[in-house]
Design a protein around this motif. Structure first.
Motif, PDB file in Angstrom:
ATOM      1  N   LEU A 185     -15.818  10.491 -69.199  1.00  0.00           N
ATOM      2  CA  LEU A 185     -15.475   9.613 -70.278  1.00  0.00           C
ATOM      3  C   LEU A 185     -14.129   8.292 -69.380  1.00  0.00           C
ATOM      4  N   MET A 186     -12.461   9.597 -68.800  1.00  0.00           N
ATOM      5  CA  MET A 186     -12.064   8.961 -67.885  1.00  0.00           C
ATOM      6  C   MET A 186     -12.988   7.175 -66.684  1.00  0.00           C
ATOM      7  N   ARG A 187     -13.612   8.175 -66.218  1.00  0.00           N
ATOM      8  CA  ARG A 187     -14.055   7.140 -65.586  1.00  0.00           C
ATOM      9  C   ARG A 187     -15.070   6.341 -65.493  1.00  0.00           C
ATOM     10  N   ALA A 188     -15.644   6.336 -67.668  1.00  0.00           N
ATOM     11  CA  ALA A 188     -16.528   5.474 -67.842  1.00  0.00           C
ATOM     12  C   ALA A 188     -15.428   4.982 -68.773  1.00  0.00           C
ATOM     13  N   ARG A 189     -14.141   4.477 -68.607  1.00  0.00           N
ATOM     14  CA  ARG A 189     -12.886   4.326 -69.014  1.00  0.00           C
ATOM     15  C   ARG A 189     -13.300   3.886 -70.686  1.00  0.00           C
ATOM     16  N   THR A 190     -13.688   4.927 -70.743  1.00  0.00           N
ATOM     17  CA  THR A 190     -13.502   5.122 -72.337  1.00  0.00           C
ATOM     18  C   THR A 190     -11.784   5.405 -73.199  1.00  0.00           C
ATOM     19  N   ALA A 191     -11.628   6.774 -72.375  1.00  0.00           N
ATOM     20  CA  ALA A 191     -10.103   7.142 -73.083  1.00  0.00           C
ATOM     21  C   ALA A 191      -9.457   7.168 -71.130  1.00  0.00           C
ATOM     22  N   ILE A 192      -8.018   6.738 -72.167  1.00  0.00           N
ATOM     23  CA  ILE A 192      -7.490   6.847 -69.905  1.00  0.00           C
ATOM     24  C   ILE A 192      -6.229   8.504 -70.475  1.00  0.00           C
ATOM     25  N   VAL A 193      -6.560   9.053 -69.977  1.00  0.00           N
ATOM     26  CA  VAL A 193      -6.073  10.550 -69.850  1.00  0.00           C
ATOM     27  C   VAL A 193      -5.604  11.177 -68.487  1.00  0.00           C
ATOM     28  N   THR A 194      -4.196  10.761 -68.833  1.00  0.00           N
ATOM     29  CA  THR A 194      -3.133  11.922 -67.640  1.00  0.00           C
ATOM     30  C   THR A 194      -2.689  13.268 -68.560  1.00  0.00           C
ATOM     31  N   VAL A 195      -1.805  14.084 -67.339  1.00  0.00           N
ATOM     32  CA  VAL A 195      -1.579  15.574 -67.141  1.00  0.00           C
ATOM     33  C   VAL A 195      -0.061  15.757 -66.783  1.00  0.00           C
ATOM     34  N   ILE A 196       0.153  16.576 -67.745  1.00  0.00           N
ATOM     35  CA  ILE A 196       1.971  16.632 -67.368  1.00  0.00           C
ATOM     36  C   ILE A 196       1.661  18.332 -66.234  1.00  0.00           C
ATOM     37  N   PRO A 197       1.783  18.230 -65.143  1.00  0.00           N
ATOM     38  CA  PRO A 197       1.720  19.210 -64.131  1.00  0.00           C
ATOM     39  C   PRO A 197       3.096  20.063 -64.570  1.00  0.00           C
ATOM     40  N   TYR A 198       2.711  21.361 -64.380  1.00  0.00           N
ATOM     41  CA  TYR A 198       3.700  22.331 -64.454  1.00  0.00           C
ATOM     42  C   TYR A 198       4.901  21.677 -64.046  1.00  0.00           C
ATOM     43  N   GLU A 199       5.444  21.249 -62.934  1.00  0.00           N
ATOM     44  CA  GLU A 199       6.058  21.136 -62.198  1.00  0.00           C
ATOM     45  C   GLU A 199       6.722  20.255 -63.048  1.00  0.00           C
ATOM     46  N   THR A 200       6.600  19.624 -63.569  1.00  0.00           N
ATOM     47  CA  THR A 200       7.449  18.946 -64.715  1.00  0.00           C
ATOM     48  C   THR A 200       8.500  19.698 -65.344  1.00  0.00           C
ATOM     49  N   GLY A 201       8.166  20.831 -65.961  1.00  0.00           N
ATOM     50  CA  GLY A 201       8.986  21.463 -66.661  1.00  0.00           C
ATOM     51  C   GLY A 201       9.824  20.879 -68.151  1.00  0.00           C
ATOM     52  N   ALA A 202      10.281  20.737 -68.424  1.00  0.00           N
ATOM     53  CA  ALA A 202      10.973  19.893 -69.936  1.00  0.00           C
ATOM     54  C   ALA A 202      10.159  19.120 -70.168  1.00  0.00           C
ATOM     55  N   HIS A 203       9.490  19.060 -71.285  1.00  0.00           N
ATOM     56  CA  HIS A 203       9.131  17.423 -71.335  1.00  0.00           C
ATOM     57  C   HIS A 203       9.842  16.847 -73.354  1.00  0.00           C
ATOM     58  N   ALA A 204       9.372  15.901 -73.554  1.00  0.00           N
ATOM     59  CA  ALA A 204       9.995  15.329 -74.620  1.00  0.00           C
ATOM     60  C   ALA A 204       9.094  15.633 -76.276  1.00  0.00           C
ATOM     61  N   ALA A 205       7.920  17.262 -75.721  1.00  0.00           N
ATOM     62  CA  ALA A 205       7.570  17.617 -77.017  1.00  0.00           C
ATOM     63  C   ALA A 205       7.025  19.219 -76.557  1.00  0.00           C
ATOM     64  N   MET A 206       8.368  19.505 -76.683  1.00  0.00           N
ATOM     65  CA  MET A 206       7.952  21.145 -75.870  1.00  0.00           C
ATOM     66  C   MET A 206       7.972  21.997 -77.768  1.00  0.00           C
ATOM     67  N   ASN A 207       7.873  20.886 -78.677  1.00  0.00           N
ATOM     68  CA  ASN A 207       7.719  21.844 -79.813  1.00  0.00           C
ATOM     69  C   ASN A 207       5.839  21.679 -80.646  1.00  0.00           C
ATOM     70  N   ALA A 258      -3.975  10.054 -60.435  1.00  0.00           N
ATOM     71  CA  ALA A 258      -3.968  11.564 -60.139  1.00  0.00           C
ATOM     72  C   ALA A 258      -3.729  12.814 -61.048  1.00  0.00           C
ATOM     73  N   SER A 259      -4.087  12.104 -62.138  1.00  0.00           N
ATOM     74  CA  SER A 259      -4.775  13.524 -63.092  1.00  0.00           C
ATOM     75  C   SER A 259      -6.104  13.867 -62.859  1.00  0.00           C
ATOM     76  N   LEU A 260      -7.322  12.598 -62.664  1.00  0.00           N
ATOM     77  CA  LEU A 260      -8.591  12.173 -62.591  1.00  0.00           C
ATOM     78  C   LEU A 260      -8.576  13.555 -61.435  1.00  0.00           C
ATOM     79  N   THR A 261      -8.079  13.715 -60.369  1.00  0.00           N
ATOM     80  CA  THR A 261      -8.276  14.847 -58.949  1.00  0.00           C
ATOM     81  C   THR A 261      -7.379  15.692 -59.758  1.00  0.00           C
ATOM     82  N   LEU A 262      -7.150  16.007 -60.073  1.00  0.00           N
ATOM     83  CA  LEU A 262      -6.224  17.587 -61.091  1.00  0.00           C
ATOM     84  C   LEU A 262      -7.107  17.607 -62.090  1.00  0.00           C
ATOM     85  N   ILE A 263      -8.276  17.118 -62.763  1.00  0.00           N
ATOM     86  CA  ILE A 263      -8.994  17.892 -63.492  1.00  0.00           C
ATOM     87  C   ILE A 263     -10.548  18.437 -62.726  1.00  0.00           C
ATOM     88  N   VAL A 264     -10.085  16.968 -61.789  1.00  0.00           N
ATOM     89  CA  VAL A 264     -11.804  17.453 -60.965  1.00  0.00           C
ATOM     90  C   VAL A 264     -11.271  19.236 -60.550  1.00  0.00           C
TER      91      VAL A 264
END
Length: 277
Positions: A185-207, A258-264
């Motif tokens: 779906l990402m390659r077809a440009r149907t969706a833009i998907v990004t990933v928060i990696p583990y090393e990010t730690g805290a983020h704005a939607a922890m709940n 980078a997200s696509l690379t991680l997903i693959v």
């Protein structure tokens, strides 16, 4: 109920609402004040642009003294045993949205799920249900995803936590196929998907999870969900806070490339698990 029939009933809801409101001698603004929504919302209900939530329909009945007609219509339209009560209205809004933004901390969002993944998630939550019931829920979830193949599909942005990529839902084979589906779906440009990696730690939607929906002729809404309940929010100030949280989430994610690379890479890890067993 087919989508065309549902829309016809919503249009009847709006026409009847306008008739009953005018009979009561109320403007849209006056009725809105009595049921705790804006006059603009009442206008959108009457034009079948926006669908009222059940509690709003109940208040309309109370104010207009309509003996429950609007509650009954609303229940008829949102009553689908394949969806939790709190989620049925969200499904209707997804079909109308021009833009959907989601954050998923633990599970692949329903619009992205494959059949095998959806079935594993459903069985995990309903371990004593018969296969027929499970199949109904899975089919409903796959039907929702058809909006992404529609010519007028919404812009679809998804932020996933890396947790989602690493949990072997349905087993390694099913999980590899699920990640391949997202990558496609990402390659077809149907969706833009990004990933928060583990090393990010805290983020704005922890709940928890977050879904934002925008519409052509109606204000945006936000939806949050836990395992057993969901909340649809259309209060402008709260929606604005949710939008800001999502903006902060996107800052915390990897780039789409980078997200696509991680997903693959995660999909390949699951395939290696299969080949070594």
């Amino acid at each position: 109920m087919a989508n065309g029939s549902r829309q016809a009933v919503w249009e009847f809801f709006g026409t009847e609402l306008k008739r009953r409101r005018e009979e009561a001698g109320l403007t849209q603004t006056e009725l809105g004040a009595k049921v705790f929504v804006s006059g603009g919302y009442i206008g959108q209900f009457e034009q079948a642009i926006r669908k009222p939530q059940l509690d709003v329909a109940q208040r309309i009945d109370e104010v207009l003294q309509t003996e429950g007609i609007f509650e009954r219509l609303c229940r008829k339209l949102i009553d689908d045993p394949r969806y939790a009560d709190y989620f049925a209205h969200v499904v209707e809004l997804e079909r109308l949205a021009t833009r959907i933004c989601e954050f998923a901390p633990t599970v692949v969002p329903g619009l992205l799920q494959t059949k095998e993944y959806a079935r594993a998630v459903t069985i995990a939550a309903n371990p004593f249900q018969a296969d027929e019931h499970v199949d109904e829920i899975v089919t409903a979830r796959l039907e929702r995803s058809l909006i992404l193949s529609d010519a007028a599909r919404p812009e679809y942005w998804v932020a996933l936590h890396e947790n989602v990529l690493r949990s072997p839902v349905g087993g390694p084979t099913a999980m590899a196929a699920q990640l391949d589906h997202i990558a496609g779906l990402m390659r077809a440009r149907t969706a833009i998907v990004t990933v928060i990696p583990y090393e990010t730690g805290a983020h704005a939607a922890m709940n928890g999870s977050l879904k934002l929906m925008e519409f052509e002729d109606a204000p945006p809404v936000a939806y949050t969900e836990t395992s057993f309940s969901g909340t649809l929010v259309d209060v402008p100030a709260v929606v604005k806070r949710a939008q800001r949280a999502y903006d902060l989430l996107r800052v915390a994610t990897l780039s789409p490339e980078a997200s696509l690379t991680l997903i693959v890479s995660a999909a390949e890890d699951f395939r290696r698990c299969v080949s070594t067993t």
